[in-house]
Structures are given as C-alpha cells and as structure tokens.
Design an enzyme around this catalytic site. Structure first.
Site, PDB file in Angstrom:
ATOM      1  N   GLY A 178     -67.949 -45.366 -41.220  1.00  0.00           N
ATOM      2  CA  GLY A 178     -69.048 -45.525 -41.927  1.00  0.00           C
ATOM      3  C   GLY A 178     -68.470 -46.364 -43.076  1.00  0.00           C
ATOM      4  O   GLY A 178     -67.039 -46.443 -42.458  1.00  0.00           O
ATOM      5  N   GLU A 179     -68.628 -46.317 -44.469  1.00  0.00           N
ATOM      6  CA  GLU A 179     -67.500 -47.484 -46.066  1.00  0.00           C
ATOM      7  C   GLU A 179     -67.648 -49.281 -44.943  1.00  0.00           C
ATOM      8  O   GLU A 179     -66.690 -49.904 -45.636  1.00  0.00           O
ATOM      9  CB  GLU A 179     -66.436 -46.942 -45.847  1.00  0.00           C
ATOM     10  CG  GLU A 179     -66.546 -45.638 -46.116  1.00  0.00           C
ATOM     11  CD  GLU A 179     -65.187 -44.961 -46.594  1.00  0.00           C
ATOM     12  OE1 GLU A 179     -64.115 -45.374 -46.537  1.00  0.00           O
ATOM     13  OE2 GLU A 179     -65.435 -43.488 -46.902  1.00  0.00           O
TER      14      GLU A 179
END
Length: 347
Positions: free
Chosen positions: A313-314
C-alpha cells in the site's frame, strides 16, 4: 454529487497509433508501454503529451472494525505511520523522492490530532469510522463530505498545473474494508476477496473471514444492496471515500490517474462504477499479492504495468511504476521514426 467525466475524444487515436508504429522498432515491440503512451496521448489530446507537477497523495484514515481484530496490527499504527510519512522515513517517501513525485499526506479520518504540520493536509471527517460489524461505517452525509473533500484536493492540484496524480493510503484494517467493497461490486465470493493484509496468521485469517461474513450478513439482512455509494458508506474508510472523490475530481480535470494496489483499487472500482469513463484516465500500476486484486483488475479491464508481489500500500506500486509511465511518454516524444532516422522499414 455532480461530476462531468467524459471519455477522451478518440479522433486523435489513429494519429497516436501511427506515431507509435512509425518509431524505429518492430510493430508492437514495446508492448504495454505502447498502449500506455496512446492512453496518455488520448487523455491529454496531444501527440506529444507531457507531465506537469506529478503528485502522489496518501490518504490516511482509521477503521472502527480494526478494534474488533480484522488486522494483525493495533489501530495506533495508522497515526504512527503518518508520523513516519511526515518524517520522510517510509517506503513511499523513498520511492517518491527517487522519482521526483511531490508527496502529500491527507488526514481523511485518523483517530489522532496531528495539529498543523508541513506536508499534511487536514481533511478529517471524524476520528475514524464506526465499526461496520455492528453498524454502518459512516453516514451518507459523511461519505458525501469525504468525496467532496477528495475532489477539492484534486481540483486544487489541477489548478496549480498538476496533470498526473498517484494514489496511496494508510489505515489499519483497510484491506478488510476493501475486501467487502470488492465482493459487493464484483460478485466474487467474499472468502476469495479476503487476504492476510498486514500479515495475519491462519487463525487471524479465519477470524477476519468470520468477522467480515458477520458484517456482510448484517448489511444484507437490513436490505443492503450493491449500489456503489451505499457499499462505500457501509464498509469504506474515510480514506477510501476521499480517494473516490479525488479520483473523480482528477478524471474530471482530465489528469492521468496512477492506481496503486488492492485498497486504492477498491476506490477505483467504486469511482468507475459511479463514472465508467474514469477507467480511460487510469493507469493501473501493479498487480497486488493481496487476494481479491485480480478480481478488481478483471472487473476494470485493467492491464497492470508491474507484478512484483507487492502488498504494502502507501502508493508504493504507483511510485515504482511512474518511471515506466514517464518512459511511455518519452519514447513517444523522443524516439526517432523510420523516416527521421533514415532507417529502412521492413520489406
């Protein structure tokens, strides 16, 4: 909710294809890069597209269901990771710096007070969503507010010359929310949409599946359907809802959208159900290792640029793919044609 998102005018498509085909290479030899170049040319309505002010937006929010045990990590990790982003120490910071992406962190609904901070946009709807195992995650009004704030962020970027934006997220428990959204919007059995998220063991995965089944059964028993806005309000996080708005706003402004993995994919799936033409503005950056992402990609007719087994993610997949997206634009603009290079065409 009023977004005017229209598919790009395809009148320029044959000229773009011809420009790609006349480069000094065999037909189709650059594969997906060629299709990406044509897509960006269509988005910008130019034979010589260029990117301005590339940004990566990381939306952060907390989930009430995290306290029920759908994640391997405690909820406090959400705000601690936001602090890590602001300090420049996370994976997304490293990749954004490397690839000259302006990084902005958005507090969509973290259960923490950060105060005014450089690099942090305060768009907080509330200190986390409600626990959707027991009740809807957010009200219809909160969902609309999150969408509107996300759209405003994209419109502000566009007004300042940004025409390419990547999406990332942070929120403990948000793979669970994405699993429920993916099930409702694709019809894939819920069990096949649920993965290990931040690293659940077998017992944790079994517990997560049982909790999400309970949430889904509660929603269905109350007459819940598969309307995208209803599903988003029922199970989404404020960061997912705000990404939906930011994507809709960005597509309306005819920006190129860099779509990350499973959680960003759940926002893209929702936004595309609301405005099908949004897919024409979206570059799908990677295939996540998280269960359910393949179903999202199939539902969106998407061809991801990378398959590295990522599940962080991120926005890390979007940041890592950006040099390939830039390469697609660069070869279109800079690579010689058979005519200009004096290279013989095939017989």
């Amino acid at each position: 909710m009023d977004f005017k998102i229209t598919a790009p005018d395809r009148a320029i498509e044959n000229s773009l294809k011809n420009r790609v085909d006349r480069k000094t290479k065999p037909l189709g030899a650059l594969g997906l890069l060629e299709r990406t170049a044509i897509k960006i040319g269509l988005i910008q309505q130019r034979l010589d597209p260029e990117f301005g002010q590339p940004h990566l937006l990381v939306f952060a929010g907390d989930h009430g269901a995290a306290k029920a045990g759908v994640s391997a990590y405690p909820q406090d990790v959400t705000w601690q990771m936001v602090e890590n982003f602001l300090a420049g120490g996370a994976a997304i910071n490293v990749f954004a710096r490397q690839n000259d992406l302006h990084l902005a962190i958005i507090d969509a609904g973290v259960a923490h007070d950060f105060g005014k901070r450089a690099g942090l946009i305060d768009a907080k709807i509330a200190a986390g969503t409600a626990n959707y195992i027991e009740e809807p995650a957010m009200t219809v009004e909160q969902c609309a507010q999150a969408i509107a704030r996300g759209a405003e962020i994209s419109r502000n970027l566009a007004a300042n010359g940004c025409n390419v934006v990547g999406f990332g997220e942070m929120g403990i428990g948000n793979t669970a929310a994405a699993s429920l959204i993916t099930h409702c919007l694709t019809g894939l059995p819920l069990a096949e949409c649920i993965g290990r998220g931040t690293g659940l063991d077998d017992a944790g995965l079994t517990r997560k599946q049982a909790l999400l089944e309970k949430a889904l059964n509660r929603y269905r028993a109350a007459g819940g359907n598969n309307d995208p806005l209803a599903v988003l309000a029922e199970f989404g996080g404020f960061e997912i809802a705000m990404m939906v708005g930011a994507m809709l706003g960005a597509a309306e402004a005819k920006m190129t959208l860099l779509i990350d993995g499973f959680i960003v994919g759940s926002a893209a799936l929702t936004a595309t159900r609301l405005a099908p033409a949004l897919a024409d503005y979206s570059v799908f950056c990677h295939r996540s290792a998280e269960a359910g992402h393949a179903a999202q990609l199939a539902a969106l007719g998407a061809e991801p640029l990378l398959d590295l087994g990522l599940r962080l993610g991120e926005g890390t997949g979007a940041a890592l793919a950006f040099p390939l997206v830039q390469a697609a634009v660069n070869f279109l603009n800079e690579m010689a044609s058979f005519e200009s290079a004096g290279v013989s065409d095939k017989a």
